[in-house]
Write a protein that holds these residues in place. Sequence first.
Motif, mmCIF file in Angstrom:
data_model
loop_
_atom_site.group_PDB
_atom_site.id
_atom_site.type_symbol
_atom_site.label_atom_id
_atom_site.label_comp_id
_atom_site.label_asym_id
_atom_site.label_seq_id
_atom_site.Cartn_x
_atom_site.Cartn_y
_atom_site.Cartn_z
ATOM 1 N N GLU A 63 18.564 -69.539 45.554
ATOM 2 C CA GLU A 63 19.343 -69.541 46.791
ATOM 3 C C GLU A 63 20.696 -68.872 46.580
ATOM 4 O OE1 GLU A 63 21.114 -72.681 50.134
ATOM 5 O OE2 GLU A 63 19.931 -73.416 48.429
ATOM 6 N N ALA A 64 21.318 -69.119 45.406
ATOM 7 C CA ALA A 64 22.607 -68.501 45.112
ATOM 8 C C ALA A 64 22.482 -66.984 45.040
ATOM 9 C CB ALA A 64 23.159 -69.044 43.795
ATOM 10 N N VAL A 65 21.436 -66.509 44.379
ATOM 11 C CA VAL A 65 21.207 -65.070 44.292
ATOM 12 C C VAL A 65 20.911 -64.492 45.671
ATOM 13 C CG1 VAL A 65 19.692 -63.285 43.351
ATOM 14 C CG2 VAL A 65 20.409 -65.194 41.915
ATOM 15 N N ALA A 90 13.107 -56.389 53.591
ATOM 16 C CA ALA A 90 13.739 -55.624 52.514
ATOM 17 C C ALA A 90 14.608 -56.533 51.651
ATOM 18 C CB ALA A 90 14.575 -54.493 53.098
ATOM 19 N N HIS A 91 15.290 -57.473 52.290
ATOM 20 C CA HIS A 91 16.149 -58.395 51.551
ATOM 21 C C HIS A 91 15.328 -59.257 50.598
ATOM 22 C CE1 HIS A 91 19.240 -61.318 50.647
ATOM 23 N NE2 HIS A 91 18.440 -62.278 51.077
ATOM 24 N N ARG A 92 14.240 -59.808 51.084
ATOM 25 C CA ARG A 92 13.404 -60.656 50.232
ATOM 26 C C ARG A 92 12.852 -59.879 49.046
ATOM 27 N NH1 ARG A 92 10.002 -63.787 55.018
ATOM 28 N NH2 ARG A 92 11.658 -65.276 55.590
ATOM 29 N N ARG A 93 12.465 -58.640 49.284
ATOM 30 C CA ARG A 93 11.925 -57.826 48.193
ATOM 31 C C ARG A 93 12.993 -57.557 47.145
ATOM 32 N NH1 ARG A 93 9.430 -51.662 48.375
ATOM 33 N NH2 ARG A 93 8.748 -51.654 46.181
ATOM 34 N N LEU A 94 14.225 -57.258 47.589
ATOM 35 C CA LEU A 94 15.301 -56.982 46.645
ATOM 36 C C LEU A 94 15.639 -58.224 45.827
ATOM 37 C CD1 LEU A 94 17.430 -55.178 45.412
ATOM 38 C CD2 LEU A 94 18.912 -55.651 47.376
ATOM 39 N N VAL A 95 15.707 -59.380 46.473
ATOM 40 C CA VAL A 95 15.996 -60.624 45.750
ATOM 41 C C VAL A 95 14.914 -60.887 44.705
ATOM 42 C CG1 VAL A 95 16.149 -63.142 45.952
ATOM 43 C CG2 VAL A 95 17.340 -61.678 47.594
ATOM 44 N N ARG A 96 13.665 -60.754 45.122
ATOM 45 C CA ARG A 96 12.547 -61.005 44.195
ATOM 46 C C ARG A 96 12.600 -60.041 43.009
ATOM 47 N NH1 ARG A 96 8.943 -60.325 47.614
ATOM 48 N NH2 ARG A 96 8.305 -58.191 47.112
ATOM 49 N N THR A 97 12.861 -58.778 43.273
ATOM 50 C CA THR A 97 12.882 -57.768 42.217
ATOM 51 C C THR A 97 14.084 -57.974 41.298
ATOM 52 O OG1 THR A 97 11.837 -56.208 43.749
ATOM 53 C CG2 THR A 97 12.813 -55.298 41.756
ATOM 54 N N PRO A 115 28.105 -68.195 43.250
ATOM 55 C CA PRO A 115 27.639 -67.488 42.063
ATOM 56 C C PRO A 115 26.397 -66.681 42.390
ATOM 57 C CG PRO A 115 27.097 -69.816 41.938
ATOM 58 C CD PRO A 115 27.970 -69.644 43.139
ATOM 59 N N TRP A 116 26.295 -65.455 41.873
ATOM 60 C CA TRP A 116 25.193 -64.619 42.336
ATOM 61 C C TRP A 116 24.363 -63.990 41.239
ATOM 62 C CZ3 TRP A 116 25.016 -59.208 41.765
ATOM 63 C CH2 TRP A 116 26.197 -58.623 41.294
ATOM 64 N N LEU A 117 24.649 -64.289 39.973
ATOM 65 C CA LEU A 117 23.780 -63.817 38.913
ATOM 66 C C LEU A 117 23.122 -65.021 38.253
ATOM 67 C CD1 LEU A 117 25.864 -61.000 37.229
ATOM 68 C CD2 LEU A 117 23.845 -60.764 38.649
#
Length: 219
Positions: free
Chosen positions: A121-123, A189-196, A101-103
């Motif tokens: 973690e799922a996101v 970049a990945h961490r920033r996108l997940v956080r945002t 699940p990703w949302l």
Amino acid sequence: MNLLESHRDHAEQTDDHSIRRWDGATSVFVSAAPRLFAIGLRVLHDADEAEDVVQETWLRWARADRSIVVSPPAFLALTATRLAINVTQSARRRRETSAGPWLPETTDPSVSPETAAARREAVDTAIRLLSERLTPAERAVYLLRMAFDYPYRRISEILHLGEDHARQLVRRARDHLATERRHQVSTTAHRRLVRTFLAAAQTGDLAELEELLAADVTR
């Protein structure tokens, strides 16, 4: 809808205040139901599965702490999208590693740190999948359209793309998500996108996410 009828029966057994709250929750859901069905149909391309998504979304809405939901329509759309994508991931799990699940669910201050960590973690896992399999433009359009139900006109304005091009990118994204291809993903970049992404989903303020996705497309 039988589910709605069952909850009205339950509401009749509560006090007047609870009845008013249930009636309000039911009214919001009934108003949103056509949009939720459209979301399910767009993701799943199957009317029966889309209807299942709508009914499951109702169950999530009934159990949610609606007092902390900033935007009920956004909450319902996010929930329906997440459920629909989970269905596609479940089908794909037979032939590839699932992204899960990703949302995220709506923000709930009562959840345990363990639950919050599991949601993050799922996101994280799912956005990594998107980054590995999609181009920045495909990922941007897919997230705005599928996760937040943006109209194509608004997507084209944010990303400086034509509407037809944006539609094509969503179709390509669906195809590419079913492949095994992998792009190298920048950890930063990945961490920033997940956080945002998490902040946007939890607060309803998507300005920073829009800017980040648009910047990724133009790089």
